[in-house]
Enzyme design. Structure first.
Site, PDB file in Angstrom:
ATOM      1  N   ASN A   1       0.797  -1.225   0.000  1.00 21.38           N
ATOM      2  CA  ASN A   1       0.000   0.000   0.000  1.00 21.38           C
ATOM      3  C   ASN A   1       0.832   1.280   0.000  1.00 21.38           C
ATOM      4  OD1 ASN A   1      -2.157  -1.682  -0.074  1.00 21.38           O
ATOM      5  ND2 ASN A   1      -3.010  -1.126   1.906  1.00 21.38           N
TER       6      ASN A   1
ATOM      7  N   HIS B   1      -4.548   5.051  14.008  1.00 24.10           N
ATOM      8  CA  HIS B   1      -5.596   4.214  13.413  1.00 24.10           C
ATOM      9  C   HIS B   1      -5.144   2.754  13.316  1.00 24.10           C
ATOM     10  CE1 HIS B   1      -9.161   3.270  11.146  1.00 24.10           C
ATOM     11  NE2 HIS B   1      -8.490   2.938  10.062  1.00 24.10           N
TER      12      HIS B   1
ATOM     13  N   MET C   1     -16.617   0.976   6.630  1.00 17.88           N
ATOM     14  CA  MET C   1     -15.561   1.927   6.243  1.00 17.88           C
ATOM     15  C   MET C   1     -16.071   2.882   5.178  1.00 17.88           C
ATOM     16  SD  MET C   1     -12.522   3.036   6.824  1.00 17.88           S
ATOM     17  CE  MET C   1     -12.913   4.700   6.271  1.00 17.88           C
TER      18      MET C   1
END
Length: 338
Positions: free
Chosen positions: A117, A200, A251
């Protein structure tokens, strides 16, 4: 102070479906064909706050765009496929939301996603820095504790960095905290607001139950269990989906809620408060999530941590070393990029 400013959770989502809201935001979703991207795009298409929705991914975007374009709401929808079409997707955007990346599978932490990512986020944010440097950038791609520093460093490299316009979307932590507190206390979840600060991931997620509105009390053992559940709620969903994905629908809801709050504030609405992982001077951590007063140009004021309980104070102290390491990892990644 915070409680007075913070509107109840979900108010922005509900309001976005009313017809009185201004209707002019140009929003891009990068990673629009994925598990979060598709339901997020649906929620954005359904909102009168959005006038133009541009969808980008490396596969399936023409199909997702065609499907959404048949919905009888005002936002125009166009799909863009592959890197050569990304500049056109971004031109003129007010807000860019990035859920792109690989999802978690059972046994994985958000940090396990870093290698894949990090590259995706660095590539997409470099395109944003070039083609829509003034846009609000909302990062959903995990690990957010590292992908926000990556985004900031990429924007710095391009000479267009504005810390007031780069947001790590932690809204799902707040949404979950609100839902879980409401469940335990038999309250209407739409009327519960729990600030969640820190980061997070795991122990960096710090719900400030002591600042909850309405005020709630829990015995310490129940408070410890509730806090742990909020911190590991993502893993709860990953396990429940048994290899078929991570938290995508909740989400998408949380991402849409954050975008609608941001657009409301950009349209001049006052008193819009959301927590987000941003560049911060509230602790000795260079990035930290706290409640933010949003305005026309992004962050109007960081409202800070406020008064916390000794239990919360201890969690903050324990989270900072982990947060600093994740931040450094993101910054180093960009410095070492070819």
């Amino acid at each position: 102070m915070l409680s007075a400013l913070a509107r109840p959770a979900g108010a922005a989502l509900r309001r976005s479906f009313s017809t009185s809201a201004q209707n002019n935001a140009k929003v891009a979703v990068l990673g629009a064909s994925g598990g979060i991207g598709q339901p997020l795009s649906l929620l954005l298409k359904n909102s009168p706050l959005v006038s133009r929705l541009t969808l980008y991914d490396i596969a399936h975007t023409p199909g997702v765009a065609a499907d959404l374009s048949h919905i009888e709401t005002r936002a125009t929808v166009k799909g863009y496929l592959g890197p050569e079409q990304l500049p056109d997707c971004l031109k003129g955007c007010d807000v860019v939301v990035i859920p792109a990346g690989v999802p978690r599978k059972p046994g994985m932490t958000r940090d396990d996603l870093f290698n894949t990512n990090a590259t995706i986020v660095a590539t997409l944010t470099a395109a944003c820095a070039q083609h829509c440097p003034e846009a609000m950038i909302c990062i959903i791609s995990n690990p957010v504790n590292s992908t926000i520093p990556i985004t900031a460093e990429v924007f710095k490299k391009h000479g267009v960095y504005n810390p007031n316009k780069i947001f790590g979307v932690t809204t799902l932590d707040i949404v979950r905290a609100n839902a879980f507190v409401a469940e335990l206390k038999d309250l209407d979840p739409a009327r519960v607001n729990v600030p969640v600060i820190g980061g997070h991931a795991g122990k960096t997620i710090i719900p400030l139950i002591s600042q909850c509105t309405p005020k709630v009390e829990f015995p310490q053992d129940q408070l410890t269990t509730l806090t742990g559940r909020i911190q590991e709620a993502g893993t709860e969903v990953v396990k429940a989906k048994a290899g078929a994905g991570s938290a995508t629908l909740s989400m998408a809801y949380a991402g849409a809620r954050f975008v609608f709050s941001l657009v409301d504030a950009m349209n001049g609405k006052e008193g819009v408060v959301e927590c987000s992982f941003v560049k911060s001077q509230e602790t000795d951590c260079p990035y930290f999530s706290t409640p933010l007063l949003l305005g026309k140009k992004g962050i109007e004021k960081n409202l800070g941590i406020g008064k916390v309980s000794p239990f919360e104070e201890k969690m903050i102290a324990e989270a900072i070393p982990e947060l600093k390491a994740s931040i450094k990892k993101g910054e180093e990644f960009v410095k070492n990029m070819k």
